[in-house]
Design a protein around this motif. Sequence first.
Motif, PDB file in Angstrom:
ATOM      1  N   PHE A  77     -95.549  24.272  -1.860  1.00 50.32           N
ATOM      2  CA  PHE A  77     -95.590  23.839  -3.264  1.00 50.32           C
ATOM      3  C   PHE A  77     -94.959  24.893  -4.162  1.00 50.32           C
ATOM      4  CE2 PHE A  77     -99.563  26.072  -2.479  1.00 50.32           C
ATOM      5  CZ  PHE A  77     -99.684  26.898  -3.588  1.00 50.32           C
ATOM      6  N   CYS A  78     -94.421  24.418  -5.260  1.00 49.32           N
ATOM      7  CA  CYS A  78     -93.851  25.292  -6.284  1.00 49.32           C
ATOM      8  C   CYS A  78     -94.837  25.348  -7.448  1.00 49.32           C
ATOM      9  CB  CYS A  78     -92.500  24.758  -6.760  1.00 49.32           C
ATOM     10  SG  CYS A  78     -91.886  25.631  -8.234  1.00 49.32           S
ATOM     11  N   PRO A  79     -95.316  26.537  -7.815  1.00 49.83           N
ATOM     12  CA  PRO A  79     -96.272  26.653  -8.916  1.00 49.83           C
ATOM     13  C   PRO A  79     -95.615  26.852 -10.280  1.00 49.83           C
ATOM     14  CG  PRO A  79     -96.029  28.782  -7.877  1.00 49.83           C
ATOM     15  CD  PRO A  79     -95.122  27.822  -7.131  1.00 49.83           C
ATOM     16  N   HIS A  80     -94.288  26.897 -10.308  1.00 51.75           N
ATOM     17  CA  HIS A  80     -93.577  27.303 -11.518  1.00 51.75           C
ATOM     18  C   HIS A  80     -93.358  26.153 -12.497  1.00 51.75           C
ATOM     19  CE1 HIS A  80     -92.176  30.135  -8.277  1.00 51.75           C
ATOM     20  NE2 HIS A  80     -92.760  30.940  -9.142  1.00 51.75           N
ATOM     21  N   THR A  81     -93.165  26.515 -13.758  1.00 46.84           N
ATOM     22  CA  THR A  81     -92.809  25.534 -14.787  1.00 46.84           C
ATOM     23  C   THR A  81     -91.285  25.391 -14.818  1.00 46.84           C
ATOM     24  OG1 THR A  81     -92.606  27.172 -16.550  1.00 46.84           O
ATOM     25  CG2 THR A  81     -94.817  26.264 -16.158  1.00 46.84           C
ATOM     26  N   PRO A  82     -90.788  24.314 -15.413  1.00 47.88           N
ATOM     27  CA  PRO A  82     -89.323  24.143 -15.464  1.00 47.88           C
ATOM     28  C   PRO A  82     -88.598  25.312 -16.127  1.00 47.88           C
ATOM     29  CG  PRO A  82     -90.420  22.106 -16.061  1.00 47.88           C
ATOM     30  CD  PRO A  82     -91.498  23.151 -15.952  1.00 47.88           C
ATOM     31  N   SER A  83     -89.235  25.965 -17.089  1.00 49.62           N
ATOM     32  CA  SER A  83     -88.569  27.065 -17.799  1.00 49.62           C
ATOM     33  C   SER A  83     -88.513  28.357 -16.990  1.00 49.62           C
ATOM     34  CB  SER A  83     -89.274  27.332 -19.137  1.00 49.62           C
ATOM     35  OG  SER A  83     -90.613  27.733 -18.913  1.00 49.62           O
ATOM     36  N   ASP A  84     -89.206  28.413 -15.854  1.00 48.15           N
ATOM     37  CA  ASP A  84     -89.204  29.632 -15.041  1.00 48.15           C
ATOM     38  C   ASP A  84     -87.879  29.864 -14.311  1.00 48.15           C
ATOM     39  OD1 ASP A  84     -91.784  30.386 -15.755  1.00 48.15           O
ATOM     40  OD2 ASP A  84     -92.699  29.297 -14.089  1.00 48.15           O
ATOM     41  N   GLY A  85     -87.110  28.786 -14.119  1.00 43.86           N
ATOM     42  CA  GLY A  85     -85.804  28.931 -13.478  1.00 43.86           C
ATOM     43  C   GLY A  85     -85.859  29.346 -12.020  1.00 43.86           C
ATOM     44  N   CYS A  86     -86.891  28.939 -11.302  1.00 42.17           N
ATOM     45  CA  CYS A  86     -87.036  29.308  -9.897  1.00 42.17           C
ATOM     46  C   CYS A  86     -86.137  28.440  -9.010  1.00 42.17           C
ATOM     47  CB  CYS A  86     -88.492  29.136  -9.463  1.00 42.17           C
ATOM     48  SG  CYS A  86     -89.019  27.409  -9.450  1.00 42.17           S
ATOM     49  N   ARG A  87     -86.024  28.827  -7.756  1.00 42.06           N
ATOM     50  CA  ARG A  87     -85.261  28.044  -6.773  1.00 42.06           C
ATOM     51  C   ARG A  87     -86.135  27.023  -6.049  1.00 42.06           C
ATOM     52  NH1 ARG A  87     -83.575  30.126  -2.317  1.00 42.06           N
ATOM     53  NH2 ARG A  87     -82.023  28.515  -2.038  1.00 42.06           N
ATOM     54  N   CYS A  88     -87.469  27.196  -6.131  1.00 43.68           N
ATOM     55  CA  CYS A  88     -88.332  26.335  -5.326  1.00 43.68           C
ATOM     56  C   CYS A  88     -88.674  25.021  -6.009  1.00 43.68           C
ATOM     57  CB  CYS A  88     -89.601  27.071  -4.886  1.00 43.68           C
ATOM     58  SG  CYS A  88     -90.572  27.834  -6.180  1.00 43.68           S
ATOM     59  N   ARG A  89     -88.576  24.963  -7.321  1.00 46.00           N
ATOM     60  CA  ARG A  89     -88.905  23.725  -8.012  1.00 46.00           C
ATOM     61  C   ARG A  89     -87.825  22.684  -7.721  1.00 46.00           C
ATOM     62  NH1 ARG A  89     -92.064  21.610 -11.931  1.00 46.00           N
ATOM     63  NH2 ARG A  89     -91.100  20.009 -13.227  1.00 46.00           N
ATOM     64  N   LYS A  90     -88.226  21.549  -7.142  1.00 42.01           N
ATOM     65  CA  LYS A  90     -87.254  20.488  -6.881  1.00 42.01           C
ATOM     66  C   LYS A  90     -86.657  20.037  -8.215  1.00 42.01           C
ATOM     67  CE  LYS A  90     -90.534  18.243  -4.938  1.00 42.01           C
ATOM     68  NZ  LYS A  90     -91.364  17.170  -4.383  1.00 42.01           N
ATOM     69  N   PRO A  91     -85.347  19.863  -8.310  1.00 43.06           N
ATOM     70  CA  PRO A  91     -84.402  19.596  -7.234  1.00 43.06           C
ATOM     71  C   PRO A  91     -83.854  20.812  -6.490  1.00 43.06           C
ATOM     72  CG  PRO A  91     -83.258  19.436  -9.309  1.00 43.06           C
ATOM     73  CD  PRO A  91     -84.715  19.688  -9.638  1.00 43.06           C
ATOM     74  N   GLY A  92     -84.352  21.996  -6.767  1.00 41.59           N
ATOM     75  CA  GLY A  92     -83.995  23.147  -5.938  1.00 41.59           C
ATOM     76  C   GLY A  92     -84.428  22.894  -4.498  1.00 41.59           C
ATOM     77  N   ILE A  93     -83.857  23.649  -3.579  1.00 42.92           N
ATOM     78  CA  ILE A  93     -84.123  23.340  -2.167  1.00 42.92           C
ATOM     79  C   ILE A  93     -84.940  24.412  -1.444  1.00 42.92           C
ATOM     80  CG2 ILE A  93     -82.083  21.876  -1.979  1.00 42.92           C
ATOM     81  CD1 ILE A  93     -80.729  24.197  -0.447  1.00 42.92           C
ATOM     82  N   ALA A  94     -85.460  25.396  -2.171  1.00 47.11           N
ATOM     83  CA  ALA A  94     -86.173  26.487  -1.500  1.00 47.11           C
ATOM     84  C   ALA A  94     -87.434  26.000  -0.782  1.00 47.11           C
ATOM     85  CB  ALA A  94     -86.519  27.603  -2.484  1.00 47.11           C
ATOM     86  N   LEU A  95     -88.140  24.996  -1.318  1.00 48.43           N
ATOM     87  CA  LEU A  95     -89.307  24.460  -0.603  1.00 48.43           C
ATOM     88  C   LEU A  95     -88.890  23.866   0.738  1.00 48.43           C
ATOM     89  CD1 LEU A  95     -91.490  22.588  -3.279  1.00 48.43           C
ATOM     90  CD2 LEU A  95     -91.866  24.858  -2.293  1.00 48.43           C
ATOM     91  N   LEU A  96     -87.777  23.148   0.725  1.00 45.05           N
ATOM     92  CA  LEU A  96     -87.297  22.538   1.963  1.00 45.05           C
ATOM     93  C   LEU A  96     -86.825  23.607   2.941  1.00 45.05           C
ATOM     94  CD1 LEU A  96     -85.387  19.421   0.576  1.00 45.05           C
ATOM     95  CD2 LEU A  96     -87.794  19.668   1.182  1.00 45.05           C
ATOM     96  N   GLU A  97     -86.197  24.646   2.432  1.00 45.73           N
ATOM     97  CA  GLU A  97     -85.775  25.748   3.296  1.00 45.73           C
ATOM     98  C   GLU A  97     -86.987  26.456   3.899  1.00 45.73           C
ATOM     99  OE1 GLU A  97     -81.555  26.942   1.145  1.00 45.73           O
ATOM    100  OE2 GLU A  97     -83.399  27.916   0.490  1.00 45.73           O
TER     101      GLU A  97
END
Length: 195
Positions: free
Chosen positions: A95-115
């Motif tokens: 799971f990604c705990p971040h908000t949209p403004s955090d700019g993380c790679r794990c929040r979908k549509p980013g792919i870090a969770l899938l990786e």
Amino acid sequence: MRCPDLTGRAVILDRDGVINQDSDRYIRCLSDWRPIAGSIEAIARLSRAGLRIAVASNQSGLGRGYFSLVDLNAMHQRMRDLVSAQGGRIDMIAFCPHTPSDGCRCRKPGIALLEEIAERLSLDLAGVPFIGDSLSDIEAARSAGAFPILVRTGKGEKTLVSLDDEKNTKWGANLPIYRDLAAAADALLNNEGCL
């Protein structure tokens, strides 16, 4: 086109709107977490068929302070327990705990969770079914080389409308669409998900 051979493979699931009811107010505690009819049985059927089950979920309510990690773990334990009671198993929850403004790679549509799922399960994501209800699920699946499947539960109906938007049409190409997780699981188990 036929589905890839799923023997020894995995299925990745979004959580809110696919496995359990979703809410614009967020799923904040165990009493808010209610499975969609047939979803637990569907996960168990996929698992009993030899598929590893992973969940990839954006959980920005954690980063917003709407619920704690203890609350989230309690929801996930309930989900695991219900699947286990049906003879199945959830192998991993990312799971990604971040908000949209955090700019993380794990929040979908980013792919870090899938990786992360691919690394921890020693999995090649190519063609792995990813069942979701949102445009971000579809985008993440396609970007990671997985095979996106859309369900109409949760945000699914709104997502279908958004796919008609000119800027989103590329994400909807050859996209299997099912009523719910139970119907998607039936199609995968009957090798119909990629026709």
